[in-house]
Design an enzyme around this catalytic site. Structure first.
Site, PDB file in Angstrom:
ATOM      1  N   CYS A 122       0.871  -1.173   0.000  1.00 29.38           N
ATOM      2  CA  CYS A 122       0.000   0.000   0.000  1.00 29.38           C
ATOM      3  C   CYS A 122       0.912   1.229   0.000  1.00 29.38           C
ATOM      4  O   CYS A 122       2.126   1.103  -0.196  1.00 29.38           O
ATOM      5  CB  CYS A 122      -0.975  -0.005   1.170  1.00 29.38           C
ATOM      6  SG  CYS A 122      -0.238   0.226   2.787  1.00 29.38           S
ATOM      7  N   CYS A 195      -4.157  -0.863  -2.020  1.00 31.95           N
ATOM      8  CA  CYS A 195      -4.284   0.585  -2.123  1.00 31.95           C
ATOM      9  C   CYS A 195      -4.339   0.941  -3.598  1.00 31.95           C
ATOM     10  O   CYS A 195      -3.511   0.469  -4.390  1.00 31.95           O
ATOM     11  CB  CYS A 195      -3.098   1.246  -1.426  1.00 31.95           C
ATOM     12  SG  CYS A 195      -2.831   2.965  -1.847  1.00 31.95           S
ATOM     13  N   CYS A 202       3.188  -0.199  -8.816  1.00 34.20           N
ATOM     14  CA  CYS A 202       3.682  -1.488  -8.325  1.00 34.20           C
ATOM     15  C   CYS A 202       4.823  -1.990  -9.201  1.00 34.20           C
ATOM     16  O   CYS A 202       4.678  -2.089 -10.426  1.00 34.20           O
ATOM     17  CB  CYS A 202       2.546  -2.504  -8.314  1.00 34.20           C
ATOM     18  SG  CYS A 202       3.036  -4.106  -7.649  1.00 34.20           S
TER      19      CYS A 202
END
Length: 261
Positions: A122, A195, A202
């Site tokens: 997150c 999130c 990512c």
């Protein structure tokens, strides 16, 4: 001779019997997606995908949540618990044995040689991802190696996250926020973003791990009394637990041969 009482086909079975809706449910059982994500994966017109998503929402099989990263986007997810209750009720109308408790199968020793590894991500790594890590360690009884990190880690774990986990007998005194860079290059079976913002940034990891997104509201953003704020963390804990139980089942089924060390 006893006369058989015939009943109409349950609505949930009518709903899932359509090819497009069934494919949508399969995707949403794996991860939360936006309409454009589903369109790309199914290679179908957007109006068709939107129509069937609307049918699934009206059937209360799918829920929606506006993205915290981009309010123009909406994430869709499978309501696993509600789907399960409807599906079991449909099975009961056919025969009680359909929903009878099954004897759990013994896990093959070959699948236990290398623990599963899951990384939760997150933004601040101070609440949602830390709670997911702690809960997965607890639920898996140590058979899963769980980790968490953030893109902009905070200095400390949110105190209500610690308090919420301690109420479930889970110790988080060891937990500290970390940047996801510390895990780059390390193998994982699954990367789970919890999130909406971190999903966009990512990083990639070796071994082609499962990529899963859960669109969770950050409980730390809830305002109100301490009791109201704590309730938000407890709700997040319950939602995470439901998702994690499903994740454990999915990973166990997809587990491959042990990785090379």
């Amino acid at each position: 001779m006893m006369e058989t009482l015939l009943v109409s086909l349950p609505d949930v079975l009518k709903m899932v019997s359509h090819e497009v809706r069934w494919k949508l449910l399969q995707l949403l059982a794996h991860s939360d997606y936006r309409v454009q994500d589903l369109v790309g994966r199914l290679q179908l017109p957007q109006n068709l995908v939107s129509y069937h998503l609307k049918q699934l929402r009206q059937g209360q099989l799918v829920t929606e949540r506006r993205s915290s990263a981009d309010e123009r986007s909406i994430f869709y997810s499978l309501d696993v618990e509600h789907f399960q209750s409807l599906y079991l009720a449909a099975g009961e109308t056919l025969h009680p044995a359909v929903t009878a408790a099954m004897v759990p199968q013994r896990q093959d020793e070959s699948t236990m040689q290398v623990p599963l590894r899951v990384l939760f991500l997150c933004t601040e790594n101070s609440a949602r991802s830390q709670m997911a890590e702690a809960l997965l360690r607890h639920l898996s009884h140590g058979t899963v190696e769980a980790f968490s990190a953030g893109s902009i880690p905070a200095k400390h774990i949110h105190p209500l996250a610690r308090r919420c986990m301690e109420a479930h007998g889970i110790d988080m005194s060891y937990a500290v926020p970390k940047h996801f860079e510390v895990f780059l290059g390390k193998p994982f079976d699954a990367i789970v973003t919890v999130c909406d913002r971190v999903m966009e940034s990512c990083p990639t990891f070796p071994g082609d791990p499962e990529r899963i997104h859960w669109s969770f509201l950050d409980p730390a953003t809830i305002e109100g009394t301490e009791a109201e704020r704590l309730r938000a963390f407890e709700q997040t804990s319950l939602q995470l637990t439901t998702r994690l139980r499903l994740l454990l089942t999915l990973l166990a089924r997809k587990k491959k041969s042990p990785r090379e060390q």
